[in-house]
Scaffold this active site. Structure first.
Site, PDB file in Angstrom:
ATOM      1  N   PRO A  95       0.693  -1.234  -0.083  1.00 16.43           N
ATOM      2  CG  PRO A  95       0.048  -1.070   2.124  1.00 16.43           C
ATOM      3  CD  PRO A  95       0.801  -1.998   1.297  1.00 16.43           C
ATOM      4  CB  ALA A  98       0.537   2.010   4.407  1.00 14.16           C
ATOM      5  CG  LEU A 100       4.315  -1.023   4.654  1.00 12.41           C
ATOM      6  CD1 LEU A 100       3.521  -2.232   4.110  1.00 12.41           C
ATOM      7  CD2 LEU A 100       5.256  -1.485   5.940  1.00 12.41           C
ATOM      8  CB  ALA A 104      11.610   4.604  -1.088  1.00 14.62           C
ATOM      9  CG  ASP A 147      11.281   5.635   3.219  1.00 10.16           C
ATOM     10  OD1 ASP A 147      11.834   5.235   4.225  1.00 10.16           O
ATOM     11  OD2 ASP A 147      10.332   5.828   3.040  1.00 10.16           O
TER      12      ASP A 147
HETATM   13  O1  PMV Z   1       7.823   7.337   4.186  1.00 10.11           O
HETATM   14  P1  PMV Z   1       7.674   6.752   5.541  1.00 10.11           P
HETATM   15  O2  PMV Z   1       6.221   7.045   6.170  1.00 10.11           O
HETATM   16  O3  PMV Z   1       8.143   5.483   5.619  1.00 10.11           O
HETATM   17  O4  PMV Z   1       8.687   7.673   6.759  1.00 10.11           O
HETATM   18  C1  PMV Z   1      10.116   7.777   6.468  1.00 10.11           C
HETATM   19  C2  PMV Z   1      10.627   7.976   7.670  1.00 10.11           C
HETATM   20  C3  PMV Z   1      11.018   9.354   8.182  1.00 10.11           C
HETATM   21  O5  PMV Z   1      11.811   9.574   8.998  1.00 10.11           O
HETATM   22  C4  PMV Z   1       9.576   9.752   9.013  1.00 10.11           C
HETATM   23  C5  PMV Z   1      11.086  10.414   6.951  1.00 10.11           C
HETATM   24  C6  PMV Z   1      12.509  10.590   6.328  1.00 10.11           C
HETATM   25  O6  PMV Z   1      12.546  10.908   5.360  1.00 10.11           O
HETATM   26  O7  PMV Z   1      13.158   9.811   7.078  1.00 10.11           O
END
Ligand code: PMV
Length: 307
Positions: A95, A98, A100, A104, A147
């Site tokens: 998804p 969310a 995950l 990226a 990510d």
């Molecule tokens: O994209 P997400 O929801 O997996 O969040 C990434 C992690 C954060 O630390 C919140 C943002 C980042 O760029 O590191």
């Protein structure tokens, strides 16, 4: 792919869960992530007019710039790879929005496929990471890069902004269960929320972010030693810090409690929060119970074993 020419090249990349360190990683602390087997798939060809088909949507990169984030992200990715004439079709197996790492995974899958196409047609092999980060930054604004690093390298990874990611080798396998608890919030919105809170109460928020960074350091040692019981506790403590940071939700807190009641070693929200996913670390013999605690409450789950 309407206006395509030439043979196609396909590539994939996985999503990720952050075991510890989200949000603090934006401000220079470390983070630990584990790549997922599921993620994104991309197919690309050379073409006169660049376009991206993403699920049901088609973005054409004609002379008039398309303001949609996916179109801008694809243009930034192609620019970083030093090319323009690419038609791409991409789809997700996890998804979006969310926590995950779906965007990226898409960025890395697209960059991998375009790079392979360029290698075959020109012999040029541009770097994946800057292209995937250029893509990701359109969605996230101030992405740390954790990510895209997890999507590119997979496995268990120690990440710190601006440095090369480091592979971690778990002393004992990490058995993880991930649940989609509720729809997620935008990462950009959540990261901006933390920045606003930090601007208003700098000392308090910095000390919270530092304490998350300290948990990450201890967790790295636990992973190397195979001390999964202690690692689980650190993950649960990290969740409490994220609650204090204001990025958890009652549903995420409840999902973590359900996992702990079912015998998980630790549980926390994963990713930017405001909804999205929770991750639990389990002993192999509690995996089924934790899975049942979540799927029995109609939560969609994924399993991952990282060695
Ligand atoms: O994209 P997400 O929801 O997996 O969040 C990434 C992690 C954060 O630390 C919140 C943002 C980042 O760029 O590191």
């Amino acid at each position: 792919m309407g206006n395509t020419l030439g043979p196609s090249v396909s590539a994939s990349a996985g999503g990720k869960v952050i075991l510890l360190g989200e949000h603090a990683v934006v401000y220079g602390s470390g983070a630990i992530a584990v790549g997922l087997d599921q993620g994104a798939h991309a197919e690309v060809r050379e073409t006169p007019v660049a376009e991206l088909v993403l699920g049901e949507r088609r973005y054409v990169l004609g002379p008039e710039p398309d303001p949609a984030p996916a179109a801008r992200a694809f243009a930034a990715l192609l620019e970083s790879l030093g090319t323009v004439g690419i038609a791409a079709e991409a789809r997700l197996e996890i998804p979006a929005g969310a926590g995950l790492g779906a965007s990226a995974a898409l960025g890395v899958a697209l960059a991998r496929a375009v790079r392979e196409l360029l290698r075959r047609s020109t012999g040029r092999v541009p770097a994946i990471a800057p292209a995937a980060l250029a893509w990701e930054n359109v969605f996230h604004g101030n992405a740390s890069g954790v990510d895209t690093a997890a999507a590119e390298y997979g496995g268990c990874l120690a990440f710190r902004r601006g440095t090369e990611p480091r592979a971690l080798h778990p002393g004992r396998p990490l058995e993880l269960v991930v649940a989609l608890v509720e729809p997620g919030a935008s990462t950009r919105h959540m990261v901006e929320g933390v920045a606003a809170r930090r601007a208003a109460e700098r000392a308090g928020i910095d000390s919270l972010l530092d304490s998350i960074g300290a948990l990450v350091e201890r967790a790295g040692a636990c992973i190397a030693l195979g001390d999964n019981a202690q690692l689980g506790q650190l993950m649960s403590e990290n969740h409490e810090r994220l609650v204090a940071l204001g990025v958890s939700t009652p549903r995420l807190d409840q999902a973590c409690r359900w996992a702990l009641e079912a015998g998980a070693l630790g549980a926390k929200l994963t990713g930017a929060g405001g909804g999205g996913c929770a991750v639990a670390l389990v002993e192999a013999d509690r995996r089924a119970a934790v899975l049942e605690a979540w799927t029995g409450r109609a939560l969609r789950c994924w399993e991952k074993r990282s060695e």
